[in-house]
Write a protein that holds these residues in place. Structure first.
Motif, short mmCIF file in Angstrom:
data_model
loop_
_atom_site.label_atom_id
_atom_site.label_comp_id
_atom_site.label_asym_id
_atom_site.label_seq_id
_atom_site.Cartn_x
_atom_site.Cartn_y
_atom_site.Cartn_z
N PHE A 3 80.74 45.71 -0.37
CA PHE A 3 80.99 44.32 -0.74
C PHE A 3 80.21 43.38 0.18
O PHE A 3 79.52 42.47 -0.28
CB PHE A 3 82.48 44.02 -0.66
N LEU A 4 80.30 43.63 1.47
CA LEU A 4 79.61 42.75 2.42
C LEU A 4 78.09 42.85 2.31
O LEU A 4 77.37 41.90 2.60
CB LEU A 4 80.03 43.08 3.85
N SER A 5 77.61 44.03 1.87
CA SER A 5 76.16 44.18 1.78
C SER A 5 75.58 43.24 0.73
O SER A 5 74.50 42.71 0.89
CB SER A 5 75.79 45.63 1.47
N TRP A 6 76.31 43.04 -0.37
CA TRP A 6 75.84 42.09 -1.38
C TRP A 6 75.88 40.67 -0.82
O TRP A 6 75.06 39.83 -1.14
CB TRP A 6 76.70 42.16 -2.64
N ARG A 7 76.86 40.44 0.02
CA ARG A 7 77.09 39.10 0.50
C ARG A 7 76.13 38.76 1.66
O ARG A 7 75.60 37.66 1.72
CB ARG A 7 78.55 39.06 0.97
N TYR A 8 75.94 39.71 2.56
CA TYR A 8 75.32 39.35 3.84
C TYR A 8 73.94 39.92 4.10
O TYR A 8 73.29 39.51 5.05
CB TYR A 8 76.24 39.77 4.99
N LEU A 9 73.49 40.87 3.29
CA LEU A 9 72.18 41.43 3.61
C LEU A 9 71.09 40.39 3.42
O LEU A 9 70.21 40.23 4.23
CB LEU A 9 71.89 42.66 2.74
N SER A 10 71.17 39.65 2.30
CA SER A 10 70.19 38.57 2.13
C SER A 10 70.85 37.26 2.53
O SER A 10 72.06 37.12 2.46
CB SER A 10 69.69 38.51 0.70
N ARG A 11 70.00 36.33 2.93
CA ARG A 11 70.55 35.07 3.41
C ARG A 11 70.27 33.94 2.44
O ARG A 11 69.40 34.01 1.63
CB ARG A 11 69.95 34.71 4.77
N GLY A 34 61.70 21.71 -8.08
CA GLY A 34 62.50 21.12 -7.01
C GLY A 34 63.08 22.13 -6.03
O GLY A 34 64.15 21.92 -5.46
N LEU A 35 62.37 23.22 -5.82
CA LEU A 35 62.89 24.28 -4.95
C LEU A 35 62.96 23.79 -3.50
O LEU A 35 62.00 23.25 -2.96
CB LEU A 35 61.98 25.50 -5.04
N THR A 36 64.12 23.99 -2.89
CA THR A 36 64.36 23.49 -1.53
C THR A 36 65.09 24.54 -0.73
O THR A 36 65.95 25.23 -1.25
CB THR A 36 65.23 22.21 -1.58
N LYS A 37 64.70 24.69 0.53
CA LYS A 37 65.47 25.57 1.41
C LYS A 37 65.79 24.84 2.70
O LYS A 37 64.90 24.39 3.42
CB LYS A 37 64.67 26.84 1.73
N ILE A 38 67.10 24.70 2.93
CA ILE A 38 67.55 24.12 4.20
C ILE A 38 68.26 25.23 4.95
O ILE A 38 69.21 25.82 4.44
CB ILE A 38 68.50 22.94 3.96
N PHE A 39 67.78 25.53 6.15
CA PHE A 39 68.41 26.62 6.91
C PHE A 39 69.67 26.13 7.60
O PHE A 39 69.95 24.92 7.64
CB PHE A 39 67.41 27.18 7.93
N GLU A 40 70.40 27.08 8.15
CA GLU A 40 71.68 26.74 8.78
C GLU A 40 71.51 25.73 9.91
O GLU A 40 72.40 24.93 10.18
CB GLU A 40 72.36 28.01 9.31
N ASN A 41 70.34 25.80 10.57
CA ASN A 41 70.12 24.85 11.67
C ASN A 41 69.57 23.51 11.16
O ASN A 41 68.95 22.77 11.91
CB ASN A 41 69.18 25.46 12.71
N LYS A 42 69.79 23.25 9.85
CA LYS A 42 69.41 21.98 9.21
C LYS A 42 67.90 21.81 9.03
O LYS A 42 67.45 20.77 8.58
CB LYS A 42 69.94 20.76 10.01
N LEU A 96 64.63 37.03 -1.64
CA LEU A 96 65.10 37.38 -0.29
C LEU A 96 65.91 36.26 0.34
O LEU A 96 66.75 36.49 1.20
CB LEU A 96 63.91 37.73 0.61
N LEU A 97 65.62 35.04 -0.07
CA LEU A 97 66.37 33.90 0.44
C LEU A 97 66.95 33.16 -0.75
O LEU A 97 66.31 33.04 -1.79
CB LEU A 97 65.46 32.95 1.21
N ARG A 98 68.17 32.66 -0.58
CA ARG A 98 68.75 31.87 -1.66
C ARG A 98 68.28 30.43 -1.53
O ARG A 98 68.37 29.85 -0.45
CB ARG A 98 70.28 31.90 -1.57
N PRO A 99 67.77 29.85 -2.62
CA PRO A 99 67.35 28.45 -2.55
C PRO A 99 68.56 27.56 -2.30
O PRO A 99 69.66 27.85 -2.78
CB PRO A 99 66.78 28.17 -3.95
#
Lengths: 306, 348
Positions: free
Chosen positions: A298-306, B24-32, B69-72
């Motif tokens: 479950f966590l792998s789906w959640r946390y592997l990609s950011r 309009g693809l945008t990525k803001i990281f956790e550190n803003k 690999l990254l969520r927009p």
């Protein structure tokens, strides 16, 4: 799901390839990922050798040195004034050993504990590989493929399980060579013991992997490992029976899955009375393995990609 | 595939299929940190498209979003007909990625690496074996295929990465800084493979680079990206003519006459500036304007001392739109470390 060449292959057109049956199943790639980890281990015999040397030292030195059985038998003490016959003393010693360890042979008692020990110490490293994979970008490369995120984690869990079981088997052989009591070992008992070890290995590997899922730095991972492994070992019945521990420690030992795998192994291999019924041992270990693998996936789906 | 209804300013691209559409693809990281700031663009099927910009401009972040690999943080994209947010798994099946870092497993051989990735794309063993041979031939690694990757040189590793990224025969191949740290020879080889992929297999290639000559020599359309925003996008020709076209330097023997307004009347001349002893003239097509200017000057009775023509480079384009030369900007430390590691290994 079968797919036609046209819908899957955009660019390269390969001659004679015809229709390619692409395996889009959830489990595709799982064995390839498991095998990737295993290769690094079985192709480097030195690594295998080094990883079993530690439990062998524990068995050979610690197990042989802690010769509890000789507490009474090898000494010639007596209570002044009372001339207790040697035979009585020996019998007392035997009874003390039996009531404490369930066997008169501490070495055999410890040998089964060492099986759990080797599982614990192998599982603990399962998390490290994902930290390295992340650092070298291999994890990102994996994540860009359509392999199930859960398979990335479970591939590591299974490889760790297989490694630890193989190492446990080697430790068992070494223990027998060094004088472990084999009188009560049966095929069923062996199979049962390794089933218990399998379940514990699965749960522990999943646990350590989970802790490493988001980690990018191996130092903190090492710290976590060291924080967990010795308490898990000491607060269990692997080295010493939990029933003689202080009450609070007994509670910890009762929750510790290492205790249950060791307990099952002792009941099955040595025929000693367990601290829990055999059925409960397996129930507890199964729940532990399923729970942590499930949470890990479950966590792998959640946390592997950011 | 989506048909592009209107392709403003894209030359003859109207008729081509859009294979990547980003809105309009945008990525803001956790550190803003706003790494990518609302970028909108399309990539057409079968073209070589590139993002040109300095380190930390948001190139890699965009690729990481487009390869799931990254969520927009905001915005949407359609890749190969699949919605990036709703069908990430489908996107993964249809694209290939060649990351900036050397990611192949060093403890395995080149062939084992390719076979592993083939397996991860669900390709049956016999087909995978055939493809591996083919890809190893393409990137000229046949002889080294049985060796551990740890023995490979930087150039070999880059080529192996390319082969791994192609194993699923992707419709779109993403290449993040494909020639970072490579020597000239290997760089030329990588460019050759990229051209083969486009020309022989009709593959769409999306690459990022901070080498101007790479964008100029290899790509059809270039997006100049800086501080997370696309500052200019077009074909390399369009970009160059957008800075006023070619520059002509003209020297006249009659130094005491000002011919500025006279030259300005010549067809297609867009600007004339008198500098010391010569005129600096801009025209979209220098090779047509220069003879016309010479004719006009001669027929008016003046004498041409010298004339020279310079084509604009992307360097000038870059300077024009970003206000600074292409430079290495401070990126976050992890990025820098990863990049240095790649460069170090490339040279090993």
């Amino acid at each position: 799901m079968a797919t036609t060449e046209a819908s899957v292959i955009g660019g390269l057109k390969v001659k004679d390839e015809g229709q390619v049956r692409i395996n889009k199943g959830m489990l595709h790639g799982l064995w390839a990922l498991t095998n990737r980890e295993l290769k690094k281990w079985y192709k480097v015999p030195v690594l295998l050798f080094l990883s079993i040397i530690q439990p062998v030292i524990w068995l050979g030195l610690f197990g042989k040195a802690m010769n509890f059985g000789a507490l009474f038998t090898s000494t010639s003490f007596n209570i002044p004034g009372l001339n207790i016959p040697k035979a009585t003393l020996d019998q007392l010693a035997t009874q003390a050993m039996l009531s404490t360890f369930g066997t008169t042979d501490y070495f055999s008692f410890l040998a089964v504990g060492m099986l759990s020990f080797i599982i614990l110490f192998t599982a603990m490293f399962s998390g490290m590989s994902i930290v390295w994979d992340r650092r070298f970008g291999f994890l990102d490369k994996l994540l860009s493929t359509p392999v199930a995120r859960g398979s990335i984690v479970m591939g590591k869990v299974f490889s760790s399980v297989i490694r630890s079981l193989a190492q446990a088997a080697i430790v068992l052989v070494v223990a027998v060579v060094l004088g472990m009591d084999t009188g009560k070992i049966t095929v069923v008992g062996l199979a049962g013991t390794f089933l218990a070890l399998f379940l514990m290995a699965m749960g522990l590997s999943a646990l350590f992997l989970m802790l490493a899922l988001r980690s990018t730095d191996w130092q903190s991972q090492m710290a976590i490992m060291n924080l967990l492994n010795l308490p898990l070992l000491f607060a269990s019945n692997a080295l010493f029976p939990s029933k003689l521990m202080p009450g609070w420690l007994q509670v910890v030992a009762k929750l510790n899955p290492v205790s249950y795998a060791t307990d099952a192994g002792r009941q099955l291999l040595l025929g000693v009375p367990g601290f829990a019924p055999l059925g409960f041992d397996f129930l507890y270990l199964t729940a532990f393995a399923v729970l942590f693998s499930g949470v890990g996936i479950f966590l792998s789906w959640r946390y592997l990609s950011r | 595939m989506l048909k592009m209804e209107e392709a403003a300013g894209n030359g003859n691209y109207e008729s081509r299929n859009v294979i990547i559409e980003v809105k309009g693809l945008t990525k803001i990281f956790e550190n803003k940190l706003k790494a990518v700031d609302s970028v909108t663009f399309s990539v057409y099927e079968g073209e070589i498209f590139s993002f040109l910009g300095p380190n930390g401009a948001g190139k890699s972040t965009t690729i990481k979003m487009l390869t799931t690999l990254l969520r927009p943080s905001e915005g949407d994209a359609v890749v190969c007909g699949f919605d990036l947010r709703k069908q990430p798994q489908e996107v993964r099946w249809s694209v290939g990625v060649v990351p900036q870092e050397y990611t192949a497993d060093e403890d395995m051989t080149g062939l084992e690496n390719i076979m592993l990735f083939a397996n991860l794309y669900g390709i049956p063993g016999d087909v995978a074996r055939k493809r591996a041979d083919e890809l190893l031939t393409l990137v000229e690694l046949n002889e080294a295929a049985g060796r551990k990757v740890s023995t490979y040189s930087g150039g070999m590793r880059r080529r192996l990465e390319l082969a791994c990224g192609l194993v699923n025969h992707p419709k779109v191949l993403f290449l993040d800084e494909p020639t970072l740290g490579l020597d000239v020879q290997t760089r030329t080889a990588v460019w050759r493979y990229i051209r083969i992929l486009k020309e022989q297999y009709g593959m769409t290639l999306f690459l990022t680079t901070h080498y101007l000559e790479e964008a100029d020599g290899l790509c059809e359309r270039v997006g100049i990206i800086d501080h997370g925003r696309i500052v200019r996008l077009g074909t390399t020709g369009e970009l160059k003519s957008s800075v006023g076209g070619d520059a002509i330097e003209l020297g006249i023997r009659e130094k005491d006459v000002d011919l500025t307004s006279f030259i300005m009347k010549v067809d297609s001349v867009t600007s004339v500036v008198r500098e010391n002893d010569h005129y600096r003239i801009k025209a979209p097509l220098g090779e047509e304007a220069a003879p016309a200017i010479m004719d006009a000057v001669r027929s008016a009775g003046y004498h041409v001392d010298r004339i020279s023509l310079t084509k604009p480079t992307l360097d000038e384009v870059y300077l024009e739109y970003t206000g600074h030369k292409l430079r290495d900007e401070e990126a976050n430390s992890q990025q820098v470390m990863a990049q240095q590691r790649t460069v170090r290994r490339a040279r090993a």
